[in-house]
Write a protein that holds these residues in place. Structure first.
Motif, short mmCIF file in Angstrom:
data_model
loop_
_atom_site.label_atom_id
_atom_site.label_comp_id
_atom_site.label_asym_id
_atom_site.label_seq_id
_atom_site.Cartn_x
_atom_site.Cartn_y
_atom_site.Cartn_z
N THR A 52 57.12 30.10 48.13
CA THR A 52 58.18 29.72 49.06
C THR A 52 59.40 30.60 48.86
N LYS A 53 60.34 30.47 49.78
CA LYS A 53 61.59 31.21 49.67
C LYS A 53 62.30 30.87 48.37
N GLY A 54 62.11 29.63 47.90
CA GLY A 54 62.76 29.22 46.66
C GLY A 54 62.00 29.64 45.41
N GLY A 55 60.82 30.22 45.59
CA GLY A 55 60.08 30.73 44.44
C GLY A 55 58.97 29.81 43.94
N SER A 56 58.76 28.68 44.58
CA SER A 56 57.66 27.80 44.17
C SER A 56 56.34 28.42 44.57
N THR A 57 55.35 28.27 43.69
CA THR A 57 54.04 28.87 43.95
C THR A 57 52.94 27.83 43.93
N ASN A 58 51.85 28.19 44.55
CA ASN A 58 50.69 27.29 44.64
C ASN A 58 49.45 28.18 44.67
N TYR A 59 48.38 27.73 43.99
CA TYR A 59 47.16 28.53 43.90
C TYR A 59 45.93 27.70 44.21
N ALA A 60 44.94 28.34 44.76
CA ALA A 60 43.64 27.72 44.89
C ALA A 60 43.04 27.57 43.49
N ASP A 61 42.28 26.51 43.28
CA ASP A 61 41.69 26.29 41.97
C ASP A 61 40.84 27.46 41.51
N SER A 62 40.20 28.12 42.46
CA SER A 62 39.27 29.20 42.11
C SER A 62 39.98 30.44 41.56
N VAL A 63 41.28 30.54 41.74
CA VAL A 63 41.99 31.74 41.28
C VAL A 63 43.07 31.44 40.25
N LYS A 64 43.28 30.17 39.95
CA LYS A 64 44.30 29.81 38.95
C LYS A 64 44.01 30.52 37.64
N ASP A 65 45.03 30.98 36.99
CA ASP A 65 44.96 31.66 35.72
C ASP A 65 44.40 33.08 35.83
N ARG A 66 44.02 33.49 37.02
CA ARG A 66 43.56 34.88 37.21
C ARG A 66 44.46 35.65 38.17
N PHE A 67 44.98 34.97 39.17
CA PHE A 67 45.83 35.61 40.17
C PHE A 67 47.27 35.14 39.99
N THR A 68 48.20 36.03 40.31
CA THR A 68 49.61 35.68 40.27
C THR A 68 50.29 36.19 41.53
N ILE A 69 50.98 35.30 42.20
CA ILE A 69 51.76 35.67 43.38
C ILE A 69 53.21 35.79 42.96
N SER A 70 53.88 36.80 43.44
CA SER A 70 55.27 37.01 43.05
C SER A 70 56.00 37.77 44.14
N GLY A 71 57.31 37.87 43.95
CA GLY A 71 58.14 38.61 44.89
C GLY A 71 59.07 37.71 45.66
#
Length: 122
Positions: A52-71
């Motif tokens: 989100t614009k505020g920086g909160s992130t959410n991941y699919a269970d299949s990619v948690k701990d492997r993928f990171t969204i940022s920016g």
């Protein structure tokens, strides 16, 4: 109002890493969140991660701990590590936001990029 351009896809061996980029142009101030989705052949498109614009992130269970969204909402990255065969798909970024008409009426919208291919293969 918002145009998106993805880059960074390619072919990688299992266990490898890739970083995808999503660059927004246009009415960037109207963006509330940016998400990455993927669609594998013969499968439905699925949400991979969002921020989100505020920086909160959410991941699919299949990619948690492997993928990171940022920016920030103008440029969002998806760092993908420990890639698996099943991560092979076309990855697309999308934005959600609200813009206002000349009369001040809010209108929600979603924009999509053209997608980038990620192939995990040995």
């Amino acid at each position: 109002q918002v145009q998106l351009a993805e880059s960074g896809g390619g072919m990688v061996q299992p266990g490898g890493s890739l970083r995808l980029s999503c660059v927004a142009s246009g009415s960037i101030s109207s963006i509330n969140s940016v998400s990455w989705h993927r669609q594998a052949p013969g499968k439905e498109r699925e949400l991979v991660a969002d921020i989100t614009k505020g920086g909160s992130t959410n991941y699919a269970d299949s990619v948690k701990d492997r993928f990171t969204i940022s920016g920030d909402v103008a440029t969002v990255f998806l760092q993908m590590t420990r890639l698996k065969f099943e991560d092979t798909a076309v990855y697309s970024c999308s934005t959600e936001g609200i813009h206002y008409t000349d009369y001040g009426v809010p209108i929600a919208y979603r924009s999509w990029g053209q997608g980038t291919q990620v192939t995990v293969s040995s």
